[in-house]
Scaffold this motif. Structure first.
Motif, PDB file in Angstrom:
ATOM      1  N   LEU A 278      23.673 -47.856 -20.579  1.00  0.00           N
ATOM      2  CA  LEU A 278      22.844 -46.976 -19.898  1.00  0.00           C
ATOM      3  C   LEU A 278      23.441 -45.471 -19.808  1.00  0.00           C
ATOM      4  N   MET A 279      24.890 -45.402 -19.573  1.00  0.00           N
ATOM      5  CA  MET A 279      25.286 -43.979 -19.595  1.00  0.00           C
ATOM      6  C   MET A 279      24.970 -43.222 -20.964  1.00  0.00           C
ATOM      7  N   TYR A 280      25.033 -43.947 -22.074  1.00  0.00           N
ATOM      8  CA  TYR A 280      24.756 -43.229 -23.235  1.00  0.00           C
ATOM      9  C   TYR A 280      23.229 -42.940 -23.435  1.00  0.00           C
ATOM     10  N   CYS A 281      22.406 -43.979 -23.167  1.00  0.00           N
ATOM     11  CA  CYS A 281      20.697 -43.629 -23.020  1.00  0.00           C
ATOM     12  C   CYS A 281      20.480 -42.492 -22.150  1.00  0.00           C
ATOM     13  N   GLY A 282      21.201 -42.286 -20.644  1.00  0.00           N
ATOM     14  CA  GLY A 282      20.755 -41.383 -19.965  1.00  0.00           C
ATOM     15  C   GLY A 282      21.162 -39.986 -20.420  1.00  0.00           C
ATOM     16  N   ALA A 283      21.964 -39.711 -21.557  1.00  0.00           N
ATOM     17  CA  ALA A 283      22.401 -38.461 -22.117  1.00  0.00           C
ATOM     18  C   ALA A 283      21.386 -38.144 -23.357  1.00  0.00           C
ATOM     19  N   LYS A 284      20.604 -39.205 -23.809  1.00  0.00           N
ATOM     20  CA  LYS A 284      19.732 -39.029 -24.771  1.00  0.00           C
ATOM     21  C   LYS A 284      18.423 -38.631 -24.328  1.00  0.00           C
ATOM     22  N   PRO A 285      17.671 -37.951 -25.192  1.00  0.00           N
ATOM     23  CA  PRO A 285      16.010 -37.607 -24.699  1.00  0.00           C
ATOM     24  C   PRO A 285      15.276 -38.929 -24.439  1.00  0.00           C
TER      25      PRO A 285
ATOM     26  N   LEU B 166      24.427 -40.443 -15.291  1.00  0.00           N
ATOM     27  CA  LEU B 166      23.743 -40.745 -16.312  1.00  0.00           C
ATOM     28  C   LEU B 166      23.168 -42.343 -16.393  1.00  0.00           C
ATOM     29  N   PRO B 167      23.966 -43.362 -15.924  1.00  0.00           N
ATOM     30  CA  PRO B 167      23.449 -44.635 -15.832  1.00  0.00           C
ATOM     31  C   PRO B 167      22.190 -44.700 -14.888  1.00  0.00           C
ATOM     32  N   PHE B 168      22.175 -44.166 -13.683  1.00  0.00           N
ATOM     33  CA  PHE B 168      21.247 -44.211 -13.003  1.00  0.00           C
ATOM     34  C   PHE B 168      20.049 -43.567 -13.268  1.00  0.00           C
ATOM     35  N   TYR B 169      20.067 -42.573 -14.037  1.00  0.00           N
ATOM     36  CA  TYR B 169      19.154 -41.660 -14.624  1.00  0.00           C
ATOM     37  C   TYR B 169      18.457 -42.471 -15.771  1.00  0.00           C
ATOM     38  N   ALA B 170      19.152 -43.184 -16.668  1.00  0.00           N
ATOM     39  CA  ALA B 170      18.641 -43.999 -17.351  1.00  0.00           C
ATOM     40  C   ALA B 170      17.770 -45.151 -17.062  1.00  0.00           C
ATOM     41  N   ILE B 171      18.248 -45.789 -15.827  1.00  0.00           N
ATOM     42  CA  ILE B 171      17.555 -46.754 -14.997  1.00  0.00           C
ATOM     43  C   ILE B 171      15.973 -46.087 -14.488  1.00  0.00           C
ATOM     44  N   LEU B 172      16.189 -44.948 -14.311  1.00  0.00           N
ATOM     45  CA  LEU B 172      15.002 -44.145 -13.647  1.00  0.00           C
ATOM     46  C   LEU B 172      13.966 -43.997 -14.707  1.00  0.00           C
ATOM     47  N   ARG B 173      14.423 -43.601 -15.950  1.00  0.00           N
ATOM     48  CA  ARG B 173      13.521 -43.110 -16.850  1.00  0.00           C
ATOM     49  C   ARG B 173      13.033 -44.578 -17.924  1.00  0.00           C
ATOM     50  N   ALA B 174      13.578 -45.739 -17.440  1.00  0.00           N
ATOM     51  CA  ALA B 174      13.142 -46.870 -18.151  1.00  0.00           C
ATOM     52  C   ALA B 174      12.022 -47.432 -17.665  1.00  0.00           C
TER      53      ALA B 174
END
Length: 425
Positions: free
Chosen positions: A353-360, A293-301
């Motif tokens: 980032l882990m928290y944000c990665g789990a959110k839409p 999730l942290p790296f997924y959040a970075i991707l979407r940021a």
């Protein structure tokens, strides 16, 4: 003894006979028995051994699961259900394996955190740390490939989203995606390739772990003070002192692992993966496993696809150059008060980032993820180099045994040891 035979010191005649011809017992005694280790290890040093135990569990359970799994899009989901319902103790094997992945990442994340906090990436352990990053990358690849195999909804769409990221690479991206898929969509050739690689990569990881341990035994272990042993008074043999201490950590680890497997086996999974894969129905919110999730959040940021992919990859690749970004002569954050606060803030940014990665991907999560991403990279590229040049550390002990001699650690004084004045970092 015959000429050419190794002179074994073991008393047992069978062990001595084997050891004289193949000195594996002497090697084990040297590397895990009498091997000198700093006397001030804390329980953070348990997690390297726990990671090796976890890898062994994953390989063992994976071999038995592979005996009953069918790598075909028509049968994959049903074969997993058969393992759960019809194979003797198949449910246990599958839950140990699936939750073992989460336990593996928990253990490794703590292991990496320990390295960052106590400066275990600094000279002479740069290559040791870089091999650890390679292991982490292999873990991530193996976990992603394994997540696809149950062929549930999140497996299928996760594979579709992640493999499509390679299309952002200029010129060759589309060709790479086609090669990964084995065609023009995620289908049976994709599943076969992922199954083959998922089975292979853990053994590759085991080989890199062997190199990681070999490098550790050449350079020696770091310690909470971040200073090198000055003599016998600073070290203890690995056995029995740290085998006993590691066994305590191992018991706690198995208690947590067993609680997860028997009482909350689906806690860290996604319920959509209990729905068979359907290419015609897109889940409302596609998310990877929690450890991505942290790296997924970075991707979407990052609004640009190529920029997001580059930043996501860079968030891990930057660890390879970390030993040269941090120029401070002091290893341990115990003696770097400003850097310690900055590192704790970096840890906060990681969890954000882990928290944000789990959110839409909507506000305010996108903006929060961008701010956390900014600090994530600023810590490595700006803060550490600046503090390495400007921060003056606290005074260091002259030896590992010094805190004991000064009463900070308790325990008896080493024979013949005398207290020495503190030296400046």
């Amino acid at each position: 003894m015959a000429i050419g035979l190794h002179e074994s010191e073991f008393k047992n005649p069978v062990i001595r006979w084997v050891d004289a011809r193949l000195p594996i017992f002497t090697m084990m005694q040297k590397e895990y028995g009498t091997f000198p280790t700093p006397r001030n290890f804390n329980y953070f040093w348990n997690f390297g051994g726990l990671a090796l135990v976890n890898l062994t569990i994953m390989i063992a359970t994976g071999i038995f699961l592979a005996m009953n799994y069918t790598a075909h899009v028509t049968y994959a989901f049903d074969s997993v259900e058969r393992i759960m319902r019809d194979v003797n103790y198949g449910w246990l094997l599958r839950y140990i394996h699936s939750n073992g992945a989460s336990m593996f990442f928990i253990v490794v994340y703590i292991h990496i955190w320990r390295a960052l906090y106590y400066g275990s990436y600094k000279a002479p352990r740069e290559l040791l740390f870089m091999l650890g990053v390679v292991i982490f990358l292999l873990m991530m690849a193996t976990a992603f490939l394994g997540y696809v195999l149950p062929w549930g909804q999140m497996s299928f769409w996760g594979a579709t989203v992640i493999t499509n990221l390679f299309s952002a690479i200029p010129l060759v991206g589309e060709s790479i995606v086609t090669w990964l898929w084995g065609g023009f969509s995620v289908d049976n050739p994709t599943l076969n390739r992922f199954y083959s690689l998922h089975y292979l990569l853990p053994f590759v990881t085991f080989g890199v772990v062997f190199l990681h341990i070999a490098a550790l035994h050449i350079t020696g272990s770091n310690n909470p003070l971040g200073i090198d042993p000055k003599g016998p008074q600073d070290t203890l043999p690995f056995h029995p002192y740290y085998t006993a201490k590691d066994s305590v950590g191992l018991v706690v680890y198995f208690i947590v692992f067993a609680a997860l497997v028997f009482f909350a086996p689906n806690l860290l999974g996604h319920p959509d993966n209990y729905i068979p894969a359907n290419p015609l129905v897109t889940p409302p919110h596609i998310v990877p496993e929690w450890y991505f999730l942290p790296f997924y959040a970075i991707l979407r940021a990052v609004p640009d696809k190529l920029g997001g992919v580059a930043l996501m990859g860079g968030s891990i690749m930057i660890l390879f150059i970390l030993p040269w970004l941090d120029t401070s002569p002091v290893r341990s954050m115990r003696f770097r008060p400003v850097a310690r606060i900055c590192l704790l803030l970096w840890l906060v940014s990681f969890f954000v980032l882990m928290y944000c990665g789990a959110k839409p991907p909507e506000e305010p999560y996108v903006t929060i993820a961008r701010l956390a991403t900014l600090y994530y990279f600023a810590y490595f590229l700006v803060i550490l180099p600046f503090l390495g040049a400007k921060e003056r550390g606290l005074p260091l002990p002259t030896s590992i045994s010094m805190p004991v001699l000064r009463g900070a650690g308790g325990g008896p004084l080493p024979a013949g040891a005398t207290a020495k004045p503190m030296e400046k970092a």
